[in-house]
Design a protein around this motif. Structure first.
Motif, PDB file in Angstrom:
ATOM      1  N   GLY A 148     -13.497  12.763  30.512  1.00 48.23           N
ATOM      2  CA  GLY A 148     -13.347  14.051  29.807  1.00 48.23           C
ATOM      3  C   GLY A 148     -12.539  13.943  28.727  1.00 48.23           C
ATOM      4  O   GLY A 148     -12.555  14.933  27.944  1.00 48.23           O
ATOM      5  N   ALA A 149     -12.062  12.792  28.238  1.00 47.44           N
ATOM      6  CA  ALA A 149     -10.655  12.759  27.181  1.00 47.44           C
ATOM      7  C   ALA A 149     -11.325  12.734  25.755  1.00 47.44           C
ATOM      8  O   ALA A 149     -10.782  12.924  24.945  1.00 47.44           O
ATOM      9  N   GLY A 150     -12.794  12.012  25.678  1.00 43.56           N
ATOM     10  CA  GLY A 150     -13.326  11.825  24.442  1.00 43.56           C
ATOM     11  C   GLY A 150     -12.680  10.767  23.774  1.00 43.56           C
ATOM     12  O   GLY A 150     -12.952  10.616  22.424  1.00 43.56           O
ATOM     13  N   LEU A 151     -12.036   9.583  24.560  1.00 43.03           N
ATOM     14  CA  LEU A 151     -11.784   8.638  23.940  1.00 43.03           C
ATOM     15  C   LEU A 151     -12.555   7.325  24.244  1.00 43.03           C
ATOM     16  O   LEU A 151     -13.026   7.282  25.308  1.00 43.03           O
ATOM     17  N   GLU A 152     -12.648   6.404  23.463  1.00 43.42           N
ATOM     18  CA  GLU A 152     -13.707   5.384  23.566  1.00 43.42           C
ATOM     19  C   GLU A 152     -13.041   4.478  24.772  1.00 43.42           C
ATOM     20  O   GLU A 152     -12.070   4.257  24.712  1.00 43.42           O
ATOM     21  N   ALA A 153     -14.015   3.887  25.807  1.00 39.39           N
ATOM     22  CA  ALA A 153     -13.499   3.043  26.613  1.00 39.39           C
ATOM     23  C   ALA A 153     -12.784   1.762  26.258  1.00 39.39           C
ATOM     24  O   ALA A 153     -11.851   1.690  26.972  1.00 39.39           O
ATOM     25  N   SER A 154     -13.066   1.115  25.258  1.00 39.94           N
ATOM     26  CA  SER A 154     -12.631   0.139  24.729  1.00 39.94           C
ATOM     27  C   SER A 154     -11.104   0.499  24.223  1.00 39.94           C
ATOM     28  O   SER A 154     -10.092  -0.391  24.413  1.00 39.94           O
ATOM     29  N   LEU A 155     -10.900   1.515  23.718  1.00 43.48           N
ATOM     30  CA  LEU A 155      -9.726   1.959  23.327  1.00 43.48           C
ATOM     31  C   LEU A 155      -8.751   2.256  24.150  1.00 43.48           C
ATOM     32  O   LEU A 155      -7.658   1.840  24.329  1.00 43.48           O
ATOM     33  N   ARG A 156      -9.182   2.948  25.087  1.00 46.11           N
ATOM     34  CA  ARG A 156      -8.433   3.169  26.144  1.00 46.11           C
ATOM     35  C   ARG A 156      -8.012   2.073  26.991  1.00 46.11           C
ATOM     36  O   ARG A 156      -6.816   1.818  27.308  1.00 46.11           O
ATOM     37  N   GLU A 157      -8.633   1.053  27.341  1.00 43.32           N
ATOM     38  CA  GLU A 157      -8.428  -0.149  27.834  1.00 43.32           C
ATOM     39  C   GLU A 157      -7.521  -0.994  27.162  1.00 43.32           C
ATOM     40  O   GLU A 157      -6.503  -1.657  27.524  1.00 43.32           O
ATOM     41  N   MET A 158      -7.380  -1.218  25.804  1.00 43.18           N
ATOM     42  CA  MET A 158      -6.719  -1.841  25.011  1.00 43.18           C
ATOM     43  C   MET A 158      -5.299  -1.347  24.936  1.00 43.18           C
ATOM     44  O   MET A 158      -4.407  -2.144  24.951  1.00 43.18           O
ATOM     45  N   VAL A 159      -5.357   0.100  24.950  1.00 43.34           N
ATOM     46  CA  VAL A 159      -4.115   0.691  25.023  1.00 43.34           C
ATOM     47  C   VAL A 159      -3.424   0.509  26.338  1.00 43.34           C
ATOM     48  O   VAL A 159      -2.268  -0.003  26.586  1.00 43.34           O
ATOM     49  N   ARG A 160      -4.237   0.458  27.339  1.00 45.66           N
ATOM     50  CA  ARG A 160      -3.540   0.027  28.658  1.00 45.66           C
ATOM     51  C   ARG A 160      -3.103  -1.321  28.795  1.00 45.66           C
ATOM     52  O   ARG A 160      -2.141  -1.586  29.581  1.00 45.66           O
ATOM     53  N   LEU A 161      -3.858  -2.200  28.240  1.00 47.74           N
ATOM     54  CA  LEU A 161      -3.685  -3.764  28.189  1.00 47.74           C
ATOM     55  C   LEU A 161      -2.343  -3.826  27.728  1.00 47.74           C
ATOM     56  O   LEU A 161      -1.401  -4.430  28.111  1.00 47.74           O
ATOM     57  N   ARG A 162      -2.198  -3.273  26.665  1.00 45.38           N
ATOM     58  CA  ARG A 162      -1.014  -3.505  25.564  1.00 45.38           C
ATOM     59  C   ARG A 162       0.180  -2.838  26.417  1.00 45.38           C
ATOM     60  O   ARG A 162       1.258  -3.526  26.449  1.00 45.38           O
ATOM     61  N   VAL A 163       0.132  -1.810  26.804  1.00 47.55           N
ATOM     62  CA  VAL A 163       1.408  -1.409  27.452  1.00 47.55           C
ATOM     63  C   VAL A 163       1.721  -2.235  28.699  1.00 47.55           C
ATOM     64  O   VAL A 163       2.811  -2.241  28.948  1.00 47.55           O
ATOM     65  N   SER A 164       0.799  -2.533  29.409  1.00 46.63           N
ATOM     66  CA  SER A 164       0.994  -3.582  30.540  1.00 46.63           C
ATOM     67  C   SER A 164       1.634  -4.816  30.355  1.00 46.63           C
ATOM     68  O   SER A 164       2.498  -5.218  31.107  1.00 46.63           O
ATOM     69  N   LEU A 165       1.218  -5.276  29.103  1.00 45.39           N
ATOM     70  CA  LEU A 165       1.939  -6.438  28.446  1.00 45.39           C
ATOM     71  C   LEU A 165       3.163  -6.065  28.096  1.00 45.39           C
ATOM     72  O   LEU A 165       4.324  -7.024  28.562  1.00 45.39           O
ATOM     73  N   LEU A 166       3.635  -5.063  27.373  1.00 46.87           N
ATOM     74  CA  LEU A 166       4.762  -4.762  27.191  1.00 46.87           C
ATOM     75  C   LEU A 166       5.789  -4.681  28.409  1.00 46.87           C
ATOM     76  O   LEU A 166       6.871  -5.057  28.394  1.00 46.87           O
ATOM     77  N   ASN A 167       5.149  -3.953  29.236  1.00 45.41           N
ATOM     78  CA  ASN A 167       5.854  -3.700  30.573  1.00 45.41           C
ATOM     79  C   ASN A 167       6.094  -4.800  31.659  1.00 45.41           C
ATOM     80  O   ASN A 167       6.744  -4.829  32.617  1.00 45.41           O
ATOM     81  N   GLY A 168       5.257  -5.955  31.408  1.00 42.95           N
ATOM     82  CA  GLY A 168       5.178  -6.909  32.382  1.00 42.95           C
ATOM     83  C   GLY A 168       4.781  -6.688  33.705  1.00 42.95           C
ATOM     84  O   GLY A 168       5.044  -7.500  34.386  1.00 42.95           O
ATOM     85  N   CYS A 169       3.922  -5.879  33.703  1.00 42.04           N
ATOM     86  CA  CYS A 169       3.168  -5.675  34.843  1.00 42.04           C
ATOM     87  C   CYS A 169       1.578  -6.540  34.799  1.00 42.04           C
ATOM     88  O   CYS A 169       0.853  -6.321  34.420  1.00 42.04           O
ATOM     89  N   GLU A 170       1.845  -7.692  35.627  1.00 46.11           N
ATOM     90  CA  GLU A 170       0.914  -8.822  35.876  1.00 46.11           C
ATOM     91  C   GLU A 170      -0.287  -8.168  36.387  1.00 46.11           C
ATOM     92  O   GLU A 170      -1.440  -8.494  35.880  1.00 46.11           O
ATOM     93  N   PHE A 171      -0.314  -7.493  37.443  1.00 47.29           N
ATOM     94  CA  PHE A 171      -1.608  -6.759  37.926  1.00 47.29           C
ATOM     95  C   PHE A 171      -2.421  -5.940  37.165  1.00 47.29           C
ATOM     96  O   PHE A 171      -3.437  -5.995  36.905  1.00 47.29           O
TER      97      PHE A 171
END
Length: 154
Positions: A29-52
């Motif tokens: 319901g947020a109106g954001l593209e799936a690929s954009l949401r997932e890229m952001v989630r991937l980038r943040v997870s890389l920054l935080n070192g969350c391997e899973f």
């Protein structure tokens, strides 16, 4: 893999269910593209070192037909021409919000986000960033450094 510190999903199911409800809203319901949401989630997870989470969001990007080159490039997106202005603004905002301890989210980064995202999209993008930061921190602090709040190890 080390042992899970606490089975947090079993110990606080209502709290984690609320976090999952927020994820559901952001995904539907947020109106954001799936690929954009997932890229952001991937980038943040890389920054935080969350391997899973890094593995999980890489798979999610593949599910929305992102190329391996764009997925791999998220780690060094500034040095790549593979991303749109909107994606670049989102990734920059993701870094600023994730690394908030460096001061505050800089006005220049905020201004760039505002040129690419509406008011409500800016709030929803910030919610995507803060939610993946929450999952990363829960997983890293209480898990085995490779589990996830909604995963089996929780």
């Amino acid at each position: 893999m080390s042992e899970v510190r606490l089975k947090y999903g079993q110990l606080a199911p209502e709290g984690l269910a609320k976090l999952r409800e927020l994820e559901h809203y952001l995904n539907n319901g947020a109106g954001l593209e799936a690929s954009l949401r997932e890229m952001v989630r991937l980038r943040v997870s890389l920054l935080n070192g969350c391997e899973f989470c890094t593995r999980f969001h890489t798979v999610e990007l593949r599910k929305v037909n992102e190329t391996e080159e764009r997925i791999a490039g998220v780690a060094d997106w500034r040095g790549s021409e593979l991303y749109t202005k909107r994606e670049r603004a989102a990734l920059s905002w993701a870094e600023a919000v994730t690394n908030i301890q460096d001061g505050h989210a800089p006005d220049a980064v905020y201004d760039e986000v505002r040129t690419q995202f509406s008011d409500v999209e800016t709030v929803n993008l910030t919610l995507v960033i803060t939610t993946i930061n929450a999952w990363n921190r829960i997983s890293i602090a209480l898990g085995s450094h490779s589990s996830h709040g909604s995963g089996v190890n929780a």
